[in-house]
Design a protein around this motif. Structure first.
Motif, PDB file in Angstrom:
ATOM      1  N   ASP A 271       0.828  -1.205   0.000  1.00 31.53           N
ATOM      2  CA  ASP A 271       0.000   0.000   0.000  1.00 31.53           C
ATOM      3  C   ASP A 271       0.862   1.255   0.000  1.00 31.53           C
ATOM      4  O   ASP A 271       1.949   1.276   0.598  1.00 31.53           O
ATOM      5  CB  ASP A 271      -0.882   0.055   1.255  1.00 31.53           C
ATOM      6  CG  ASP A 271      -1.981  -0.988   1.271  1.00 31.53           C
ATOM      7  OD1 ASP A 271      -2.043  -1.832   0.364  1.00 31.53           O
ATOM      8  OD2 ASP A 271      -2.789  -0.945   2.225  1.00 31.53           O
ATOM      9  N   LYS A 272       0.345   2.300  -0.620  1.00 37.53           N
ATOM     10  CA  LYS A 272       0.975   3.613  -0.514  1.00 37.53           C
ATOM     11  C   LYS A 272       0.776   4.117   0.914  1.00 37.53           C
ATOM     12  O   LYS A 272      -0.302   3.924   1.495  1.00 37.53           O
ATOM     13  CB  LYS A 272       0.324   4.599  -1.483  1.00 37.53           C
ATOM     14  CG  LYS A 272       0.600   4.313  -2.934  1.00 37.53           C
ATOM     15  CD  LYS A 272      -0.144   5.304  -3.818  1.00 37.53           C
ATOM     16  CE  LYS A 272       0.068   5.000  -5.283  1.00 37.53           C
ATOM     17  NZ  LYS A 272      -0.799   5.854  -6.136  1.00 37.53           N
ATOM     18  N   PRO A 273       1.785   4.751   1.489  1.00 41.36           N
ATOM     19  CA  PRO A 273       1.609   5.317   2.830  1.00 41.36           C
ATOM     20  C   PRO A 273       0.452   6.321   2.833  1.00 41.36           C
ATOM     21  O   PRO A 273       0.246   7.055   1.863  1.00 41.36           O
ATOM     22  CB  PRO A 273       2.939   6.023   3.105  1.00 41.36           C
ATOM     23  CG  PRO A 273       3.921   5.376   2.177  1.00 41.36           C
ATOM     24  CD  PRO A 273       3.133   4.973   0.958  1.00 41.36           C
TER      25      PRO A 273
ATOM     26  N   SER B 280      -1.223  -6.422   0.521  1.00 35.69           N
ATOM     27  CA  SER B 280      -2.037  -7.609   0.283  1.00 35.69           C
ATOM     28  C   SER B 280      -1.195  -8.729  -0.312  1.00 35.69           C
ATOM     29  O   SER B 280      -0.225  -8.477  -1.029  1.00 35.69           O
ATOM     30  CB  SER B 280      -3.163  -7.301  -0.713  1.00 35.69           C
ATOM     31  OG  SER B 280      -4.028  -6.314  -0.226  1.00 35.69           O
ATOM     32  N   LEU B 281      -1.617  -9.954  -0.011  1.00 39.75           N
ATOM     33  CA  LEU B 281      -1.052 -11.154  -0.629  1.00 39.75           C
ATOM     34  C   LEU B 281      -2.202 -11.950  -1.219  1.00 39.75           C
ATOM     35  O   LEU B 281      -3.180 -12.235  -0.525  1.00 39.75           O
ATOM     36  CB  LEU B 281      -0.315 -12.008   0.409  1.00 39.75           C
ATOM     37  CG  LEU B 281       0.088 -13.409  -0.059  1.00 39.75           C
ATOM     38  CD1 LEU B 281       1.127 -13.343  -1.170  1.00 39.75           C
ATOM     39  CD2 LEU B 281       0.618 -14.223   1.113  1.00 39.75           C
ATOM     40  N   LEU B 282      -2.083 -12.274  -2.497  1.00 38.72           N
ATOM     41  CA  LEU B 282      -3.029 -13.159  -3.158  1.00 38.72           C
ATOM     42  C   LEU B 282      -2.224 -14.267  -3.809  1.00 38.72           C
ATOM     43  O   LEU B 282      -1.122 -14.023  -4.319  1.00 38.72           O
ATOM     44  CB  LEU B 282      -3.797 -12.443  -4.270  1.00 38.72           C
ATOM     45  CG  LEU B 282      -4.799 -11.365  -3.928  1.00 38.72           C
ATOM     46  CD1 LEU B 282      -4.122 -10.079  -3.543  1.00 38.72           C
ATOM     47  CD2 LEU B 282      -5.715 -11.140  -5.104  1.00 38.72           C
ATOM     48  N   VAL B 283      -2.752 -15.459  -3.816  1.00 44.67           N
ATOM     49  CA  VAL B 283      -2.185 -16.539  -4.617  1.00 44.67           C
ATOM     50  C   VAL B 283      -3.275 -16.965  -5.584  1.00 44.67           C
ATOM     51  O   VAL B 283      -4.393 -17.294  -5.174  1.00 44.67           O
ATOM     52  CB  VAL B 283      -1.677 -17.709  -3.762  1.00 44.67           C
ATOM     53  CG1 VAL B 283      -1.260 -18.875  -4.642  1.00 44.67           C
ATOM     54  CG2 VAL B 283      -0.496 -17.259  -2.910  1.00 44.67           C
ATOM     55  N   VAL B 284      -2.958 -16.891  -6.868  1.00 45.30           N
ATOM     56  CA  VAL B 284      -3.919 -17.200  -7.918  1.00 45.30           C
ATOM     57  C   VAL B 284      -3.372 -18.286  -8.830  1.00 45.30           C
ATOM     58  O   VAL B 284      -2.158 -18.445  -8.968  1.00 45.30           O
ATOM     59  CB  VAL B 284      -4.267 -15.943  -8.745  1.00 45.30           C
ATOM     60  CG1 VAL B 284      -4.894 -14.878  -7.873  1.00 45.30           C
ATOM     61  CG2 VAL B 284      -3.057 -15.391  -9.477  1.00 45.30           C
ATOM     62  N   GLU B 285      -4.304 -18.999  -9.451  1.00 44.03           N
ATOM     63  CA  GLU B 285      -3.936 -19.986 -10.461  1.00 44.03           C
ATOM     64  C   GLU B 285      -4.195 -19.363 -11.824  1.00 44.03           C
ATOM     65  O   GLU B 285      -5.291 -18.867 -12.093  1.00 44.03           O
ATOM     66  CB  GLU B 285      -4.756 -21.257 -10.293  1.00 44.03           C
ATOM     67  CG  GLU B 285      -4.272 -22.380 -11.175  1.00 44.03           C
ATOM     68  CD  GLU B 285      -4.838 -23.727 -10.756  1.00 44.03           C
ATOM     69  OE1 GLU B 285      -4.317 -24.736 -11.247  1.00 44.03           O
ATOM     70  OE2 GLU B 285      -5.787 -23.764  -9.951  1.00 44.03           O
ATOM     71  N   ALA B 286      -3.168 -19.366 -12.670  1.00 43.25           N
ATOM     72  CA  ALA B 286      -3.277 -18.760 -14.000  1.00 43.25           C
ATOM     73  C   ALA B 286      -2.411 -19.533 -14.973  1.00 43.25           C
ATOM     74  O   ALA B 286      -1.464 -20.218 -14.577  1.00 43.25           O
ATOM     75  CB  ALA B 286      -2.859 -17.297 -13.943  1.00 43.25           C
TER      76      ALA B 286
ATOM     77  N   TYR C  51      -8.655  -2.508  -5.772  1.00 43.11           N
ATOM     78  CA  TYR C  51      -7.616  -1.801  -5.024  1.00 43.11           C
ATOM     79  C   TYR C  51      -6.570  -1.237  -5.986  1.00 43.11           C
ATOM     80  O   TYR C  51      -6.134  -0.095  -5.842  1.00 43.11           O
ATOM     81  CB  TYR C  51      -6.927  -2.736  -4.032  1.00 43.11           C
ATOM     82  CG  TYR C  51      -7.637  -2.982  -2.729  1.00 43.11           C
ATOM     83  CD1 TYR C  51      -8.739  -2.248  -2.320  1.00 43.11           C
ATOM     84  CD2 TYR C  51      -7.180  -3.971  -1.866  1.00 43.11           C
ATOM     85  CE1 TYR C  51      -9.376  -2.481  -1.114  1.00 43.11           C
ATOM     86  CE2 TYR C  51      -7.797  -4.217  -0.648  1.00 43.11           C
ATOM     87  CZ  TYR C  51      -8.896  -3.472  -0.277  1.00 43.11           C
ATOM     88  OH  TYR C  51      -9.502  -3.709   0.929  1.00 43.11           O
ATOM     89  N   ALA C  52      -6.150  -2.044  -6.954  1.00 42.48           N
ATOM     90  CA  ALA C  52      -5.158  -1.578  -7.932  1.00 42.48           C
ATOM     91  C   ALA C  52      -5.732  -0.434  -8.763  1.00 42.48           C
ATOM     92  O   ALA C  52      -5.060   0.577  -8.995  1.00 42.48           O
ATOM     93  CB  ALA C  52      -4.716  -2.734  -8.825  1.00 42.48           C
ATOM     94  N   LYS C  53      -6.974  -0.575  -9.191  1.00 40.26           N
ATOM     95  CA  LYS C  53      -7.609   0.458 -10.013  1.00 40.26           C
ATOM     96  C   LYS C  53      -7.789   1.760  -9.241  1.00 40.26           C
ATOM     97  O   LYS C  53      -7.764   2.842  -9.840  1.00 40.26           O
ATOM     98  CB  LYS C  53      -8.962  -0.035 -10.516  1.00 40.26           C
ATOM     99  CG  LYS C  53      -8.841  -1.135 -11.552  1.00 40.26           C
ATOM    100  CD  LYS C  53     -10.213  -1.577 -12.014  1.00 40.26           C
ATOM    101  CE  LYS C  53     -10.114  -2.628 -13.091  1.00 40.26           C
ATOM    102  NZ  LYS C  53     -11.457  -3.016 -13.594  1.00 40.26           N
ATOM    103  N   ALA C  54      -7.946   1.668  -7.928  1.00 40.27           N
ATOM    104  CA  ALA C  54      -8.114   2.867  -7.092  1.00 40.27           C
ATOM    105  C   ALA C  54      -6.783   3.536  -6.755  1.00 40.27           C
ATOM    106  O   ALA C  54      -6.767   4.582  -6.115  1.00 40.27           O
ATOM    107  CB  ALA C  54      -8.851   2.501  -5.807  1.00 40.27           C
TER     108      ALA C  54
ATOM    109  N   LEU D  70      -4.331   2.225  -4.830  1.00 41.40           N
ATOM    110  CA  LEU D  70      -3.921   1.948  -3.452  1.00 41.40           C
ATOM    111  C   LEU D  70      -2.456   1.539  -3.350  1.00 41.40           C
ATOM    112  O   LEU D  70      -1.784   1.875  -2.381  1.00 41.40           O
ATOM    113  CB  LEU D  70      -4.803   0.841  -2.855  1.00 41.40           C
ATOM    114  CG  LEU D  70      -4.419   0.313  -1.474  1.00 41.40           C
ATOM    115  CD1 LEU D  70      -4.486   1.419  -0.421  1.00 41.40           C
ATOM    116  CD2 LEU D  70      -5.321  -0.852  -1.080  1.00 41.40           C
ATOM    117  N   PHE D  71      -1.945   0.837  -4.342  1.00 44.18           N
ATOM    118  CA  PHE D  71      -0.636   0.194  -4.211  1.00 44.18           C
ATOM    119  C   PHE D  71       0.511   1.048  -4.744  1.00 44.18           C
ATOM    120  O   PHE D  71       0.425   1.651  -5.808  1.00 44.18           O
ATOM    121  CB  PHE D  71      -0.633  -1.147  -4.941  1.00 44.18           C
ATOM    122  CG  PHE D  71      -1.697  -2.097  -4.457  1.00 44.18           C
ATOM    123  CD1 PHE D  71      -1.855  -2.356  -3.108  1.00 44.18           C
ATOM    124  CD2 PHE D  71      -2.535  -2.738  -5.355  1.00 44.18           C
ATOM    125  CE1 PHE D  71      -2.828  -3.240  -2.657  1.00 44.18           C
ATOM    126  CE2 PHE D  71      -3.507  -3.622  -4.910  1.00 44.18           C
ATOM    127  CZ  PHE D  71      -3.660  -3.875  -3.567  1.00 44.18           C
TER     128      PHE D  71
END
Length: 96
Positions: free
Chosen positions: A9-11, A51-57, A72-75, A77-78
């Motif tokens: 996240d951005k501070p 955040s941590l996500l684990v995805v199958e791709a 969150y990415a579109k807003a 946040l990161f």
């Protein structure tokens, strides 16, 4: 293939996280079995810091597209998002 999506996240952006959380959770739910697990990193004050996500791709590009689609990415946040191949070797319920 599994990919870890590690987001920082951005501070000073906790309110962005709080405001966007319902859309973020709806997005994660919409991923179905593609999403293996997810959750926030917490700071010393127990407030989320990333955040941590684990995805199958099928590919890195596909995993990056999943990460980019997160509200969150579109807003904005990161400050950083890293997507990397990951191997679940211990306590993997699919390997039982």
């Amino acid at each position: 293939m599994l990919y870890a999506v590690i987001c920082t996240d951005k501070p000073g952006h906790l309110q962005v996280r709080l405001d966007t959380r319902p859309e973020h959770l709806a997005y994660l739910t919409s991923l179905g079995k593609v999403l293996k697990f997810a959750g926030p990193f917490l700071g010393p004050d127990e407030k989320p810091t990333g955040s941590l996500l684990v995805v199958e791709a099928d590919s890195l590009d596909a995993a990056e597209a999943i990460a980019a689609g997160d509200p969150y990415a579109k807003a904005g946040l990161f400050s950083n998002v890293a997507v990397t191949r990951w191997n679940w070797t211990v306590n993997n319920p699919d390997a039982a």
